[in-house]
Design an enzyme around this catalytic site. Structure first.
Site, PDB file in Angstrom:
ATOM      1  CB  THR A 145      -0.885   0.001   1.263  1.00 22.28           C
ATOM      2  OG1 THR A 145      -1.624  -1.212   1.275  1.00 22.28           O
ATOM      3  CG2 THR A 145      -1.833   1.193   1.265  1.00 22.28           C
ATOM      4  CD  GLU A 146      -1.270   5.384  -0.659  1.00 20.81           C
ATOM      5  OE1 GLU A 146      -0.550   5.994  -1.462  1.00 20.81           O
ATOM      6  OE2 GLU A 146      -2.510   5.403  -0.697  1.00 20.81           O
ATOM      7  CG  LEU A 147       4.863   2.568  -4.257  1.00 18.99           C
ATOM      8  CD1 LEU A 147       5.854   3.229  -5.215  1.00 18.99           C
ATOM      9  CD2 LEU A 147       4.628   1.122  -4.688  1.00 18.99           C
TER      10      LEU A 147
END
Lengths: 416, 427
Positions: A145-147
């Site tokens: 998630t979100e890198l």
């Protein structure tokens, strides 16, 4: 021979409606169905349908030489099924071309990797099953998630069997090194790391329509020219961005679709350039070096850290209260309740509570359904209070110690 | 008795206790046969029709002649007050005044129309002077129509109007002190408001304070002559019907502690949040509610978050009408931790709804509710201790509630109106 790796993140959250103090314990649902439906209908029309059609057209036009990578969250897939099933079919059509790789991520777009490895693994395996069912792929590459990434997260991902992982090419982890190589995480045996070239990515995702940007209006020739100058200076150019960039964040009248229509041809016309999916790139190029990331990073905001979701006390209180429910959710082991629990973990809820000002505050404000971060927090906490009361009540009821007549009209089915 | 009353708030458009008190006082006076004209900045059309003659200052034509008279009155009173720090009016009917109504300046069939917003906003300071013009014009018109006996003005927003109208008409002026700048802001108040309050209180022929605490404030902070101050405690209107407590099913086994009011420094909300943390350490299944809005709302949300009690500490925003009654009715305890509360009507409303109260000793209403538990507002541990005892010991809570409800019987607007009519005797 530099390879371009386009990776598009496709996501929509389940939003919460106004949940007042007096709604706590009343049996009212959480989900803002009309808003979710309206957003999905709007974004499907402006982005998903035209962009999927364009990508399919480009794959066909270039005889399979145009390739890219997708990651779809479980929440957006659920919303496609409910509100835009044709869009889901068009993603399946793209999968059938063989030119599109699908990544795994946490099914509910959560930041569970930072709170509970067990919860993280549950959500990843749920997502993996979906990719198999929907697209006939067993993902070998992962994006959190979100890198969000750290050495510890990389180990968890390797233990789950993935071979490649994506994260942000943040300056403070690269320390002068180029983001355009394949790297290896510290303490991993096999896992490879592909990094986002954030400047080139953000030229498309954020700056494209900015009229005060010197490069405005950006066209495919110019952009391909920038890429060509990287010849001999790196192996892989990671262009990672939200899929909603196309038509939603950058509206059609900015020329974003024309830009994307022209770009693959311009790139393929450059000597030695090609397009690869992320797993292909990781397989083709050698590992350059090991990268140490002891403190978590992400692709969000100027800080590239966790402060977009865990930067203030409201966010921390909300996350702590949410994850404190996990033992009860586990004990209850009810499919509907577990789904609500997962949807409450979607990172957007915490993003809305960010109190950052300056330029990132504008980005937070663009996405939020709330007037202020304070509304987002107080509303979420009412929901969490209700969720916990439902869990406790249902567990007591199951143990035979709750009055069955206390809740004649409260149903735990699909509260979110 | 004919009274020209100046007020800034009236139900339903109220921001706090001032509007509630103006309503109780004016309906009470009318019930006693008083001929009352109540002049508000503007009417919003939803005011109840209960025999109180309400007039809107907004939309009133004000002649140039009257404007000049108002300005002269302000400068005259200002000069006089500056010359004499503790003045009392030696010529109550004012030699500068127009004692014969027939000689009053032309108020208004023609002239510039004054427009007012009412309420509280950025140009409030300018608006209270526009109100002074328009309210004076109305006072002149009403006094000419039927000679009045006095002007009765509620709080500083209406004091410039009362000073002017009193000078122009020659009528005596009673200042009703519901709150001072020191209550609202402590030592960090706005000096211009303080000056308006001081001018008003000193120019007034008589002052009504809503508690002994407020009377002392008028004496020590504003240099008002103690002999011209009467204490008249506020009352509470009887409930039309007792609200039904409908606690949501899953919350029924928990206790709820309520703070309701403006979330501002004066009301001490931060002490309540801190006490909540201490209570939850001992009694984890209590729920806290902070109802209202104000400049400290965000700070209070952040404080609750920093203390990690957000899933047990809830913010409802501003409530109105039946929502307020409902919130009282579902609460187990009402806390008023004010730093400085001249009176405090909301604890009386809580008692009416049958819930026990906890007050800070800095609340004026504590003077007439000795049965209520109280502590100093800064004593967060003491506050938490009282909350734990009242929640954990229902017998004790019921005993305190019963005592307070007995004391409440005396706190009617009828009794308050007796006090006001007595105060009128002084002018």
């Amino acid at each position: 021979m530099p390879s371009i790796c386009f990776y598009f993140e496709v996501h929509q959250p389940f939003r919460l409606h106004r949940f007042n103090f007096l709604d706590i314990g009343s049996g009212r649902s959480y989900s803002d169905v009309p808003q979710d439906r309206a957003v999905m209908e709007k974004v499907a029309e402006k982005c998903y349908r035209p962009m999927n059609a364009l990508l399919l057209e480009l794959i066909q036009a270039h005889g399979g030489k145009f390739k890219f990578t997708f990651s779809l969250t479980g929440t957006v897939i659920d919303q496609f099924s409910m509100y835009a099933p044709d869009v889901l079919e068009s993603f399946q059509a793209l999968a059938r071309t063989g030119c599109v790789e699908f990544l795994d991520e946490t099914d509910s777009h959560s930041i569970s990797a930072l709170f509970s490895e067990e919860e993280f693994r549950d959500q990843v395996s749920r997502h993996r099953r979906r990719m198999e069912e929907l697209f006939g792929q067993s993902p070998k590459a992962f994006r959190n998630t979100e890198l969000i990434y750290s050495d510890a997260v990389a180990r968890m991902v390797e233990n789950l069997g993935y071979e490649t992982m994506l994260t942000e090419g943040a300056d403070h982890i690269l320390r002068g090194r180029s983001p355009r190589h394949v790297y290896a995480p510290a303490d991993c045996q096999k896992l490879k790391l592909l990094l986002k070239s954030y400047s080139l990515s953000d030229d498309i995702a954020f700056r494209f329509s900015n009229r005060s940007w010197p490069a405005w209006p950006l066209n495919a020739d110019t952009y391909a020219g920038w890429l060509s100058r990287l010849q001999g200076n790196g192996d892989v150019i990671g262009l990672f961005m939200d899929y909603e960039t196309f038509g939603e964040h950058q509206w059609a009248d900015t020329g974003i679709f024309e830009f994307m229509r022209a770009l693959p041809g311009k790139v393929l016309a450059l000597p030695d350039f090609d397009f690869l999916t992320v797993s292909e790139a990781a397989a083709r190029y050698p590992v350059r070096e090991v990268i140490n990331v002891p403190a978590p990073i992400s692709w969000a905001d100027a800080e590239r850290d966790l402060s977009a979701w865990m930067g203030n006390d409201m966010q921390k209180d909300a996350l702590e209260a949410l994850y404190a429910c996990r033992p009860l959710v586990q004990e209850l082991d009810d499919p509907d309740t577990s789904r609500t629990w997962r949807r409450l973990q979607t990172s957007d809820h915490f993003y809305y509570m960010s109190t950052k000002c300056a330029s990132d505050g504008d980005v937070h404000q663009y996405f939020t359904p709330y007037g202020t971060p304070y509304d987002a927090y107080t509303n979420f906490m009412n929901v969490i209070a209700d969720f916990r009361l439902r869990l406790q009540y249902t567990l007591r009821q199951r143990a035979g110690s709750a009055r069955n007549d206390a809740l004649p009209h409260v149903s735990l089915t699909e509260p979110l | 008795m004919r009274v020209l009353m100046f007020g800034w708030e009236y139900p339903p458009a109220i921001s706090g206790g001032l509007g509630t008190a103006c309503h109780g006082i004016s309906t009470g006076l009318v019930a006693r046969g008083t001929d009352l004209v109540f002049i508000l900045p503007r009417l919003d059309g939803r005011e109840p029709d209960e025999g109180v003659y309400l007039r809107s200052a907004s939309g009133t034509p004000v002649s140039q002649e009257l404007k000049k008279a108002v300005a002269a009155a302000h400068s005259h009173v200002g000069d006089r007050l500056n010359l004499r720090p503790v003045p009392s009016r030696l010529t109550p009917y004012g030699s500068q005044g127009f004692t014969n109504p027939l000689k009053l300046p032309a108020a208004g069939t023609s002239g510039e129309i004054s427009h007012l917003h009412g309420g509280y906003h950025d140009d409030l300071m300018e608006e209270i002077y526009r109100y002074a013009d328009a309210a004076s014009a109305i006072a002149v018109e009403e006094h000419r129509r039927r000679p009045a006996d006095l002007i009765h003005a509620h709080d500083w927003m209406t004091f410039p109007a009362a000073i002017a109208a009193s000078e122009v008409t020659g009528l005596p002026f009673v200042a009703h002190l519901h709150a001072t700048e020191f209550d609202r802001c402590g030592e960090h108040g706005y000096d211009k408001i303080y000056a308006i309050e001081k001018n008003g209180l000193q120019a007034a022929d008589h002052v009504i304070a809503v508690s002994e605490r407020t009377r002392q404030m008028a004496i020590t902070r504003y240099g008002v002559n103690p002999d011209k101050i009467s204490v008249v405690y506020n009352g509470v209107s009887p409930l039309a019907h007792k609200p039904i407590s409908s606690v949501p099913p899953l919350m029924q086994e928990e206790k709820r502690v309520l703070f309701m009011g403006r979330i501002t420094w004066q009301k001490g909300p931060g002490f309540f949040v801190d006490a909540a943390r201490l209570v939850l350490d001992q009694m984890p299944d209590v729920r806290f509610i902070m109802a209202g809005s104000g400049d400290l709302l965000k700070a209070m949300i952040e404080r609750a978050a920093a203390l990690r009690i957000g899933s047990r500490f809830h913010f409802t925003g501003f409530l109105r009408g039946e929502e307020i009654q409902h919130m009282y009715a579902i609460s187990s305890l009402y806390v008023m931790p004010s730093v400085s509360e001249p009176f405090g009507i909301t604890p009386l409303e809580a008692l009416q709804c049958g819930i026990p109260i906890l007050l800070s000793r800095q609340c004026g209403c504590a003077e007439v509710l000795p049965g209520a538990r109280s502590m100093d507002y800064w004593d967060v541990r003491g506050m938490a201790g009282h909350i734990l005892e009242l929640l954990g010991n229902p017998g004790e809570a019921a005993r305190s509630l019963a005592l307070c409800q007995e004391e409440l019987k005396a706190l009617t607007w009828e009794r308050a109106v007796d006090g006001i009519l007595n105060a009128y005797e002084h002018v």
